[in-house]
Write a protein that holds these residues in place. Structure first.
Motif, PDB file in Angstrom:
ATOM      1  N   LEU A   1      -4.844  10.705   0.769  1.00 16.86           N
ATOM      2  CA  LEU A   1      -5.248  11.762  -0.199  1.00 16.86           C
ATOM      3  C   LEU A   1      -5.858  13.234   0.983  1.00 16.86           C
ATOM      4  N   LYS A   2      -5.330  12.856   2.135  1.00 18.26           N
ATOM      5  CA  LYS A   2      -5.653  13.858   2.463  1.00 18.26           C
ATOM      6  C   LYS A   2      -3.657  14.435   2.826  1.00 18.26           C
ATOM      7  N   TYR A   3      -2.794  14.094   2.392  1.00 18.15           N
ATOM      8  CA  TYR A   3      -1.833  14.097   2.143  1.00 18.15           C
ATOM      9  C   TYR A   3      -1.835  14.995   0.790  1.00 18.15           C
TER      10      TYR A   3
ATOM     11  N   GLY B   1      10.674  14.245  -1.875  1.00 19.37           N
ATOM     12  CA  GLY B   1      10.507  14.366  -1.263  1.00 19.37           C
ATOM     13  C   GLY B   1       9.517  14.579  -0.168  1.00 19.37           C
ATOM     14  N   SER B   2       8.507  14.978  -1.150  1.00 16.13           N
ATOM     15  CA  SER B   2       7.065  13.613  -1.620  1.00 16.13           C
ATOM     16  C   SER B   2       7.076  12.407  -0.676  1.00 16.13           C
ATOM     17  N   ALA B   3       7.930  11.745  -1.368  1.00 13.98           N
ATOM     18  CA  ALA B   3       7.683  10.049  -0.611  1.00 13.98           C
ATOM     19  C   ALA B   3       7.966  10.243   0.252  1.00 13.98           C
ATOM     20  N   HIS B   4      10.096  11.061   0.254  1.00  9.02           N
ATOM     21  CA  HIS B   4      10.075  10.689   1.681  1.00  9.02           C
ATOM     22  C   HIS B   4       9.416  11.054   2.431  1.00  9.02           C
TER      23      HIS B   4
ATOM     24  N   ALA C   1       1.289  -1.019   0.076  1.00 13.49           N
ATOM     25  CA  ALA C   1       0.183  -0.106  -0.506  1.00 13.49           C
ATOM     26  C   ALA C   1       1.334   1.577  -0.270  1.00 13.49           C
ATOM     27  N   LEU C   2       2.147   1.701   0.637  1.00 12.90           N
ATOM     28  CA  LEU C   2       2.888   2.412   0.708  1.00 12.90           C
ATOM     29  C   LEU C   2       3.606   2.227  -0.630  1.00 12.90           C
ATOM     30  N   SER C   3       4.034   1.617  -1.492  1.00 15.39           N
ATOM     31  CA  SER C   3       4.170   1.124  -2.313  1.00 15.39           C
ATOM     32  C   SER C   3       3.687   1.944  -3.441  1.00 15.39           C
ATOM     33  N   GLY C   4       2.591   1.700  -3.255  1.00 17.16           N
ATOM     34  CA  GLY C   4       1.445   2.252  -4.272  1.00 17.16           C
ATOM     35  C   GLY C   4       0.984   3.688  -4.293  1.00 17.16           C
TER      36      GLY C   4
ATOM     37  N   GLU D   1       7.116   8.770   6.256  1.00 23.33           N
ATOM     38  CA  GLU D   1       7.377   9.338   7.683  1.00 23.33           C
ATOM     39  C   GLU D   1       5.970   9.467   8.002  1.00 23.33           C
ATOM     40  N   VAL D   2       4.746   9.510   7.697  1.00 22.96           N
ATOM     41  CA  VAL D   2       3.523   9.768   7.495  1.00 22.96           C
ATOM     42  C   VAL D   2       2.861   8.862   7.951  1.00 22.96           C
ATOM     43  N   PHE D   3       2.974   7.562   7.074  1.00 20.45           N
ATOM     44  CA  PHE D   3       2.595   6.336   6.604  1.00 20.45           C
ATOM     45  C   PHE D   3       3.465   5.404   7.868  1.00 20.45           C
ATOM     46  N   THR D   4       4.410   5.808   8.560  1.00 23.61           N
ATOM     47  CA  THR D   4       4.633   4.675   9.349  1.00 23.61           C
ATOM     48  C   THR D   4       4.302   5.840  10.858  1.00 23.61           C
ATOM     49  N   LYS D   5       4.377   7.175  10.562  1.00 21.59           N
ATOM     50  CA  LYS D   5       3.962   7.291  12.057  1.00 21.59           C
ATOM     51  C   LYS D   5       2.258   6.469  12.739  1.00 21.59           C
TER      52      LYS D   5
END
Length: 150
Positions: free
Chosen positions: A137-139, A90-93, A64-67, A97-101
Protein backbone atom coordinates in the motif's frame (compact mmCIF):
# COMPACT_ATOMS: atom_id res chain seq x y z
CA UNK A 1 -9.95 7.69 5.38
CA UNK A 2 -6.50 8.72 6.57
CA UNK A 3 -3.33 7.24 5.06
CA UNK A 4 -2.59 5.41 8.33
CA UNK A 5 -6.12 3.95 8.49
CA UNK A 6 -5.86 2.77 4.87
CA UNK A 7 -2.53 1.09 5.61
CA UNK A 8 -3.87 -0.63 8.70
CA UNK A 9 -6.99 -1.71 6.82
CA UNK A 10 -4.99 -3.27 3.98
CA UNK A 11 -2.75 -5.06 6.49
CA UNK A 12 -5.69 -6.19 8.61
CA UNK A 13 -7.72 -7.40 5.65
CA UNK A 14 -4.83 -9.47 4.26
CA UNK A 15 -4.21 -10.88 7.73
CA UNK A 16 -7.90 -11.66 8.17
CA UNK A 17 -8.01 -13.57 4.89
CA UNK A 18 -4.90 -15.52 5.88
CA UNK A 19 -6.48 -16.42 9.23
CA UNK A 20 -9.60 -17.58 7.37
CA UNK A 21 -7.53 -20.12 5.45
CA UNK A 22 -6.43 -18.35 2.28
CA UNK A 23 -2.74 -18.72 1.48
CA UNK A 24 -0.37 -15.74 1.51
CA UNK A 25 -0.69 -14.93 -2.20
CA UNK A 26 -4.46 -15.31 -2.19
CA UNK A 27 -4.74 -13.12 0.91
CA UNK A 28 -2.77 -10.20 -0.54
CA UNK A 29 -4.55 -10.31 -3.92
CA UNK A 30 -8.01 -10.71 -2.36
CA UNK A 31 -7.39 -7.89 0.15
CA UNK A 32 -6.46 -5.37 -2.53
CA UNK A 33 -9.20 -6.57 -4.89
CA UNK A 34 -11.85 -6.20 -2.20
CA UNK A 35 -10.59 -3.03 -0.52
CA UNK A 36 -10.13 -1.12 -3.79
CA UNK A 37 -13.07 -2.77 -5.55
CA UNK A 38 -10.86 -3.80 -8.45
CA UNK A 39 -12.59 -5.45 -11.38
CA UNK A 40 -11.17 -8.91 -10.75
CA UNK A 41 -13.50 -11.88 -10.69
CA UNK A 42 -13.44 -14.69 -8.16
CA UNK A 43 -12.41 -16.95 -11.03
CA UNK A 44 -9.39 -14.74 -11.73
CA UNK A 45 -8.42 -14.88 -8.05
CA UNK A 46 -7.90 -18.62 -8.51
CA UNK A 47 -4.64 -17.79 -10.29
CA UNK A 48 -3.08 -16.82 -6.94
CA UNK A 49 -3.71 -20.25 -5.36
CA UNK A 50 -0.59 -21.99 -6.67
CA UNK A 51 1.78 -19.31 -5.37
CA UNK A 52 1.42 -20.13 -1.67
CA UNK A 53 4.33 -21.75 0.09
CA UNK A 54 6.79 -20.32 -2.41
CA UNK A 55 5.11 -21.89 -5.45
CA UNK A 56 3.15 -24.86 -4.19
CA UNK A 57 5.39 -25.47 -1.16
CA UNK A 58 8.55 -25.50 -3.28
CA UNK A 59 9.90 -22.83 -0.94
CA UNK A 60 10.90 -20.45 -3.72
CA UNK A 61 9.64 -16.87 -4.06
CA UNK A 62 7.41 -15.90 -1.14
CA UNK A 63 3.71 -16.14 -1.98
CA UNK A 64 2.98 -12.76 -0.38
CA UNK A 65 5.53 -11.22 -2.75
CA UNK A 66 3.97 -13.12 -5.65
CA UNK A 67 0.55 -11.83 -4.63
CA UNK A 68 1.85 -8.27 -4.42
CA UNK A 69 3.29 -8.67 -7.92
CA UNK A 70 -0.10 -9.86 -9.11
CA UNK A 71 -1.68 -6.71 -7.64
CA UNK A 72 0.87 -4.62 -9.53
CA UNK A 73 -0.17 -6.51 -12.65
CA UNK A 74 -3.83 -5.75 -11.95
CA UNK A 75 -2.99 -2.06 -11.80
CA UNK A 76 -0.33 -1.78 -14.53
CA UNK A 77 -0.43 -4.95 -16.58
CA UNK A 78 -0.99 -4.96 -20.28
CA UNK A 79 -3.89 -6.50 -22.14
CA UNK A 80 -2.24 -6.77 -25.55
CA UNK A 81 1.27 -7.18 -26.89
CA UNK A 82 1.35 -3.66 -28.30
CA UNK A 83 1.26 -2.17 -24.82
CA UNK A 84 4.52 -1.65 -22.99
CA UNK A 85 5.42 -4.10 -20.26
CA UNK A 86 7.96 -1.58 -18.97
CA UNK A 87 5.80 -0.02 -16.24
CA UNK A 88 4.81 -3.29 -14.59
CA UNK A 89 8.29 -4.79 -15.00
CA UNK A 90 9.77 -1.70 -13.38
CA UNK A 91 7.32 -1.78 -10.49
CA UNK A 92 7.69 -5.53 -9.97
CA UNK A 93 11.47 -5.26 -9.88
CA UNK A 94 11.40 -2.25 -7.57
CA UNK A 95 8.86 -3.83 -5.21
CA UNK A 96 10.98 -6.99 -5.08
CA UNK A 97 13.84 -4.79 -3.86
CA UNK A 98 11.60 -3.09 -1.27
CA UNK A 99 10.38 -6.49 -0.05
CA UNK A 100 13.90 -7.93 0.13
CA UNK A 101 15.15 -4.90 2.05
CA UNK A 102 12.25 -5.25 4.52
CA UNK A 103 12.60 -9.00 5.11
CA UNK A 104 16.20 -9.77 4.14
CA UNK A 105 15.21 -12.32 1.49
CA UNK A 106 12.50 -13.15 -1.04
CA UNK A 107 12.71 -16.94 -0.78
CA UNK A 108 9.97 -18.60 1.28
CA UNK A 109 12.21 -21.27 2.81
CA UNK A 110 14.62 -18.58 4.07
CA UNK A 111 11.88 -16.27 5.36
CA UNK A 112 10.04 -19.07 7.12
CA UNK A 113 12.13 -22.16 7.92
CA UNK A 114 9.46 -23.68 10.19
CA UNK A 115 7.70 -26.91 9.30
CA UNK A 116 4.68 -26.30 7.08
CA UNK A 117 1.47 -26.39 9.08
CA UNK A 118 3.16 -25.73 12.41
CA UNK A 119 2.00 -22.92 14.67
CA UNK A 120 5.33 -21.13 14.14
CA UNK A 121 5.01 -21.35 10.36
CA UNK A 122 1.45 -19.97 10.43
CA UNK A 123 2.45 -17.13 12.75
CA UNK A 124 5.43 -16.18 10.58
CA UNK A 125 3.40 -16.30 7.37
CA UNK A 126 0.64 -14.20 8.92
CA UNK A 127 3.17 -11.54 9.86
CA UNK A 128 4.82 -11.59 6.43
CA UNK A 129 1.46 -11.50 4.64
CA UNK A 130 0.03 -8.57 6.58
CA UNK A 131 3.32 -6.65 6.51
CA UNK A 132 3.59 -7.17 2.75
CA UNK A 133 0.10 -5.73 2.28
CA UNK A 134 1.14 -2.69 4.30
CA UNK A 135 4.36 -2.10 2.37
CA UNK A 136 2.54 -2.66 -0.92
CA UNK A 137 0.00 0.00 0.00
CA UNK A 138 2.80 2.43 0.86
CA UNK A 139 4.54 1.61 -2.42
CA UNK A 140 1.33 2.17 -4.38
CA UNK A 141 0.76 5.47 -2.58
CA UNK A 142 4.33 6.65 -3.15
CA UNK A 143 4.14 5.77 -6.86
CA UNK A 144 0.60 7.17 -7.20
CA UNK A 145 -0.71 3.84 -8.42
CA UNK A 146 -3.71 3.53 -6.12
CA UNK A 147 -7.05 3.21 -7.89
CA UNK A 148 -9.30 6.21 -7.48
CA UNK A 149 -12.60 4.34 -7.29
CA UNK A 150 -12.56 3.70 -3.52
Amino acid sequence: MSEQNQKETAKDLAGQYFKEGYNCAESVVRAFRDFYKLDVSDEALRMASGFGGGLGHAGCMCGALSGATMVLGMLQGRVNKEQSRGPVYGSAHEFHEVFTKQFGAACCRILNPHEFGSQEQRRTCLKITSTTAGILLKYLEDKQLLPTNN
